[in-house]
Design an enzyme around this catalytic site. Structure first.
Site, short mmCIF file in Angstrom:
data_model
loop_
_atom_site.label_atom_id
_atom_site.label_comp_id
_atom_site.label_asym_id
_atom_site.label_seq_id
_atom_site.Cartn_x
_atom_site.Cartn_y
_atom_site.Cartn_z
N ASP A 1 0.85 -1.19 0.00
CA ASP A 1 0.00 0.00 0.00
C ASP A 1 0.88 1.24 0.00
OD1 ASP A 1 0.91 0.23 2.58
OD2 ASP A 1 -1.00 -0.26 3.52
N GLY B 1 1.10 3.90 2.04
CA GLY B 1 1.48 4.55 3.28
C GLY B 1 0.52 5.64 3.70
N PHE C 1 -2.79 5.67 4.30
CA PHE C 1 -3.74 5.36 5.38
C PHE C 1 -3.06 5.45 6.73
CE2 PHE C 1 -5.80 2.39 8.31
CZ PHE C 1 -7.10 2.86 8.29
N ASP D 1 -2.73 8.41 -1.57
CA ASP D 1 -4.04 9.04 -1.50
C ASP D 1 -4.32 9.52 -0.10
OD1 ASP D 1 -4.29 6.46 -0.37
OD2 ASP D 1 -6.44 6.46 -0.72
N GLN E 1 -11.93 7.31 -4.12
CA GLN E 1 -12.40 7.80 -2.83
C GLN E 1 -13.80 8.41 -2.99
OE1 GLN E 1 -11.21 7.30 0.10
NE2 GLN E 1 -9.10 6.63 -0.23
N ASP F 1 -8.02 -7.32 1.41
CA ASP F 1 -6.99 -7.53 2.42
C ASP F 1 -7.50 -7.02 3.75
OD1 ASP F 1 -5.26 -4.95 3.53
OD2 ASP F 1 -6.43 -4.52 1.73
N CYS G 1 -12.70 -28.51 9.45
CA CYS G 1 -11.50 -27.89 8.88
C CYS G 1 -10.35 -28.89 8.84
CB CYS G 1 -11.11 -26.67 9.72
SG CYS G 1 -9.63 -25.82 9.15
N CYS H 1 -7.09 -27.90 8.38
CA CYS H 1 -5.82 -27.18 8.52
C CYS H 1 -4.93 -27.86 9.57
CB CYS H 1 -6.05 -25.71 8.90
SG CYS H 1 -6.41 -25.41 10.64
N CYS I 1 -6.33 -27.73 13.21
CA CYS I 1 -7.49 -28.57 13.49
C CYS I 1 -7.18 -30.06 13.39
CB CYS I 1 -8.64 -28.18 12.57
SG CYS I 1 -9.26 -26.50 12.88
N HIS J 1 -5.00 -21.04 11.62
CA HIS J 1 -6.38 -21.46 11.34
C HIS J 1 -7.20 -20.34 10.71
CE1 HIS J 1 -10.37 -23.14 11.74
NE2 HIS J 1 -10.73 -21.96 12.23
#
Length: 378
Positions: A93, A95, A97, A147, A190, A267, A305, A307, A310, A336
């Site tokens: 990103d 920076g 934000f 931005d 935006q 994300d 699950c 994974c 689990c 998990h």
């Protein structure tokens, strides 16, 4: 080309998109959730574990890497991929934000933003050109334009001025970007919660020919329905042949609703952050494994699950580790949660492929939230 988006299919039931992102570091199936590795690491996870659970792209943070270890160090190491031993795709990103959310003392001008480091108070400056310099040095496959992300709520005049500045900053980012053949620059739409501003921003940002576009300024405290309205105003104005990225969203309901509204990329720090507090996402909803009722629960965290967590450990053991503040417990719950969201997106892609995403949404929400209209975040 730095990036190519391939639209494979549009769901007949929902209009959601199935696609692929072709990057210099591999192909990524979309819709996709990207784990966040703020400081060149996804907290408590190794690159090998991320690969094992099926992650093809992660996100790192320009602001934090600018502060430490410094983009010059990463460049000398051969770029972010080599520095963190990750051979798949990376997005950084801009920076922006973090500058606006972490620094109380800041001054915004047309040139950029003066602020103080949240680590030691050192005076610093970020501009579109500086953000591009840092991200070019980091070497991520996808980089973001600098931005301004307005807070919620914010009055119309503030949002309009902020949006116009973001548009002007995008032009400067596009000019300053030095590695166009290796790194794909995305612009950020935006406009706050104002429909006409969202539509104006979408038209202006997408008028700059870029490999992809993002939707910013959402999931900043507004009600979920307002976020969904903003997506419905915005995504129809975004090019169909390019990827659409909704920034900072990661709760299960918002991921599914975002896909239904035409988003390809997401994300969020949510799955790793709540994992460190002992909160997990399971096929039957949220489980706060640190709670006392799990002290003698020797069943898997999520029986559905497969994974690593689990398959091998019980709720009682996870509770013990979390209560004892053992790092291994944080690793297991983080593994998990990330696995859960990556598998959720895999199921979403399959539902799009089979033209049944709305049916999948209704079934998943009923199983996870006990309702077809979720009222909580995760």
């Amino acid at each position: 080309m730095a990036l190519r988006y391939e639209l494979i299919k549009t769901c007949k039931q929902s209009g959601a998109r199935l696609g692929r992102l072709h990057t210099p570091h591999g192909t990524v199936d979309t819709p996709v959730f990207m784990p966040v590795g703020t400081l060149a690491t996804v907290k408590t996870m190794s690159p090998e574990e991320l690969t094992e659970m099926g992650s093809g792209i992660i996100l790192s943070n320009t602001y934090h890497l600018f502060l430490r270890p410094g983009h010059d160090v990463v460049r000398e190491a051969g770029g972010l991929h080599r520095f963190m031993n990750w051979d798949r795709a990376i997005l950084t990103d801009s920076g922006g934000f973090q500058v606006f959310s972490l620094s109380d003392l800041r001054e915004i001008t047309e040139e950029g933003v003066s602020f103080r480091s949240h680590l030691n108070g050192e005076p610093l400056f970020l501009s579109p050109e500086k953000s591009m310099e840092i991200q070019n040095a980091l070497g991520a496959d996808i980089i973001m334009a600098f931005d301004e992300c307005p807070p919620y709520p914010a009055d119309r005049e503030y949002v309009k001025n902020s949006m116009d500045r973001t548009h002007r900053w995008l032009q400067r980012c596009a000019t300053a970007h030095r590695r166009k053949e290796e790194q794909a620059l995305f612009g950020i739409i935006q406009g706050g919660m104002y429909r006409d501003l969202r539509e104006e921003s979408a038209r202006q940002i997408t008028s700059v020919d870029l490999p992809g576009y993002a939707i910013g300024g959402l999931s900043v405290g507004e009600p979920k329905e307002m976020m969904y309205d903003a997506l419905e105003w915005t995504t129809p104005l975004m090019p169909k042949e390019k990827p659409r990225y909704l920034m900072g969203v990661g709760s299960p309901d918002a991921l599914v609703e975002g896909v239904v509204r035409g988003v390809d990329m997401f994300d969020c720090v949510l799955p790793t952050r709540i994992a460190r507090n002992g909160t997990t996402m399971t096929s039957r909803g949220r489980v706060v494994v640190r709670n006392a009722k799990y002290a003698r629960d020797f069943s898997p965290l999520d029986p559905e699950c497969d994974c690593y967590t689990c398959r091998n450990y019980s709720r009682a053991y996870l509770r013990h580790l979390i209560k004892a503040e053992e790092t291994f417990g944080l690793r297991l719950t983080t593994y998990h949660n990330l696995h859960f969201l990556l598998k959720l997106m895999e199921k979403v892609r399959q539902a799009i492929r089979e033209d049944r995403l709305l049916d999948f949404r209704a079934h998943f929400f009923e199983e996870y939230y006990g309702s077809t209209r979720p009222t909580r975040n995760f």
